[in-house]
Design an enzyme around this catalytic site. Structure first.
Site, PDB file in Angstrom:
ATOM      1  N   GLN A 130     104.359  83.735  80.453  1.00 36.24           N
ATOM      2  CA  GLN A 130     103.539  82.653  79.916  1.00 36.24           C
ATOM      3  C   GLN A 130     103.055  81.693  80.997  1.00 36.24           C
ATOM      4  O   GLN A 130     102.125  80.929  80.756  1.00 36.24           O
ATOM      5  CB  GLN A 130     104.309  81.870  78.856  1.00 36.24           C
ATOM      6  CG  GLN A 130     104.526  82.638  77.564  1.00 36.24           C
ATOM      7  CD  GLN A 130     105.265  81.798  76.559  1.00 36.24           C
ATOM      8  OE1 GLN A 130     106.492  81.760  76.555  1.00 36.24           O
ATOM      9  NE2 GLN A 130     104.523  81.110  75.710  1.00 36.24           N
TER      10      GLN A 130
ATOM     11  N   HIS B  61     111.269  86.457  69.785  1.00 36.95           N
ATOM     12  CA  HIS B  61     109.938  85.933  70.104  1.00 36.95           C
ATOM     13  C   HIS B  61     109.723  85.892  71.613  1.00 36.95           C
ATOM     14  O   HIS B  61     108.698  86.375  72.115  1.00 36.95           O
ATOM     15  CB  HIS B  61     109.777  84.535  69.495  1.00 36.95           C
ATOM     16  CG  HIS B  61     108.493  83.868  69.851  1.00 36.95           C
ATOM     17  ND1 HIS B  61     107.470  83.698  68.949  1.00 36.95           N
ATOM     18  CD2 HIS B  61     108.051  83.330  71.021  1.00 36.95           C
ATOM     19  CE1 HIS B  61     106.457  83.084  69.550  1.00 36.95           C
ATOM     20  NE2 HIS B  61     106.788  82.843  70.810  1.00 36.95           N
ATOM     21  N   GLU B  62     110.679  85.310  72.335  1.00 38.37           N
ATOM     22  CA  GLU B  62     110.514  85.191  73.787  1.00 38.37           C
ATOM     23  C   GLU B  62     110.504  86.559  74.464  1.00 38.37           C
ATOM     24  O   GLU B  62     109.712  86.794  75.380  1.00 38.37           O
ATOM     25  CB  GLU B  62     111.597  84.293  74.381  1.00 38.37           C
ATOM     26  CG  GLU B  62     111.533  82.848  73.936  1.00 38.37           C
ATOM     27  CD  GLU B  62     110.156  82.217  74.063  1.00 38.37           C
ATOM     28  OE1 GLU B  62     109.405  82.557  74.997  1.00 38.37           O
ATOM     29  OE2 GLU B  62     109.817  81.369  73.211  1.00 38.37           O
TER      30      GLU B  62
ATOM     31  N   HIS C  94     107.263  88.506  74.689  1.00 39.86           N
ATOM     32  CA  HIS C  94     106.353  88.188  75.793  1.00 39.86           C
ATOM     33  C   HIS C  94     106.545  89.140  76.974  1.00 39.86           C
ATOM     34  O   HIS C  94     105.619  89.360  77.755  1.00 39.86           O
ATOM     35  CB  HIS C  94     106.554  86.743  76.273  1.00 39.86           C
ATOM     36  CG  HIS C  94     105.976  85.722  75.352  1.00 39.86           C
ATOM     37  ND1 HIS C  94     104.623  85.570  75.171  1.00 39.86           N
ATOM     38  CD2 HIS C  94     106.576  84.798  74.565  1.00 39.86           C
ATOM     39  CE1 HIS C  94     104.403  84.588  74.318  1.00 39.86           C
ATOM     40  NE2 HIS C  94     105.579  84.100  73.924  1.00 39.86           N
TER      41      HIS C  94
ATOM     42  N   CYS D 173     103.685  79.256  68.924  1.00 41.91           N
ATOM     43  CA  CYS D 173     103.842  79.700  70.310  1.00 41.91           C
ATOM     44  C   CYS D 173     103.058  78.780  71.224  1.00 41.91           C
ATOM     45  O   CYS D 173     101.929  78.393  70.907  1.00 41.91           O
ATOM     46  CB  CYS D 173     103.345  81.139  70.451  1.00 41.91           C
ATOM     47  SG  CYS D 173     103.512  81.828  72.113  1.00 41.91           S
ATOM     48  N   LEU D 174     103.656  78.462  72.355  1.00 42.88           N
ATOM     49  CA  LEU D 174     102.967  77.608  73.332  1.00 42.88           C
ATOM     50  C   LEU D 174     101.709  78.277  73.870  1.00 42.88           C
ATOM     51  O   LEU D 174     100.790  77.594  74.318  1.00 42.88           O
ATOM     52  CB  LEU D 174     103.921  77.270  74.476  1.00 42.88           C
ATOM     53  CG  LEU D 174     105.182  76.514  74.078  1.00 42.88           C
ATOM     54  CD1 LEU D 174     106.122  76.373  75.271  1.00 42.88           C
ATOM     55  CD2 LEU D 174     104.847  75.160  73.478  1.00 42.88           C
TER      56      LEU D 174
ATOM     57  N   GLY E 230     111.318  77.828  73.580  1.00 44.20           N
ATOM     58  CA  GLY E 230     111.585  78.842  74.585  1.00 44.20           C
ATOM     59  C   GLY E 230     110.344  79.046  75.439  1.00 44.20           C
ATOM     60  O   GLY E 230     109.265  78.536  75.121  1.00 44.20           O
TER      61      GLY E 230
END
Length: 179
Positions: free
Chosen positions: A52, A143-144, A147, A101-102, A47
């Protein structure tokens, strides 16, 4: 289309509360969504949230319809674009599982999340989305959406003995599939 640079933990833009999307079905919004999918796929993400990549909007994308190399044992999540999301837990039950996480490359941690949720919001055309999900799908959404309120998953880790370098914790996942 453009592959964007993904902001890393420590960048103050990741700690902001994102602004609601107010204009739907615009060329700019559709281009942003395409760019986000291309960016996410280029790094095997599960995701990606607009903050981000430095875009201060309540917009997340997740899923791909295929197995994700970063999470090879997890079920497939359908590709979704979700704007102005609202998450409602369905019960008090939580599951703890590993997340990466990215924006936090090379690390994984066990994170508690609601087991079952209902999420609502809008697609890029302004049409409503209303889904009830559980398991990995529910985890990815939570999670997304974190952000969008300036939270990164390490802020939710309760036991730091369950937090560390991916290459140590999960040696079968290659570095190019994790960062």
């Amino acid at each position: 289309m453009t592959i964007h640079t993904i902001l890393k933990m420590g960048d103050p833009r990741l700690l902001r509360v994102a602004q609601p999307v107010t204009e739907f079905d615009t060329d700019a919004l559709h281009l942003l969504v395409r760019d986000m999918f291309e960016t996410m796929q280029s790094v095997n993400g599960a995701g990606l949230a607009a903050p981000q990549i430095g875009v201060d909007l309540q917009l997340v994308i997740f899923g791909s319809g295929e197995r994700n190399p970063r999470y090879p044992d997890r079920p497939v999540v359908p590709p979704t674009v979700l704007l102005n999301p609202v998450i409602m837990p369905l019960g008090d039950e939580e599951d703890e599982d590993w997340e990466g996480c990215l924006s936090v490359p090379g690390l994984r941690g066990k994170v508690p999340r609601w087991s079952r949720i209902r999420y609502t919001g809008f697609d890029p055309y302004g049409d409503p989305i209303d889904r009830t999900v559980e398991g990995f799908h529910a985890r990815v959404v939570q999670h997304e959406c974190d952000h969008l309120i300036g939270k990164l998953y390490p802020m939710r880790v309760r036991d730091f003995t369950q937090f560390g370098c991916t290459e140590v914790l999960f040696p079968d996942i290659s570095a190019n599939e994790d960062d």
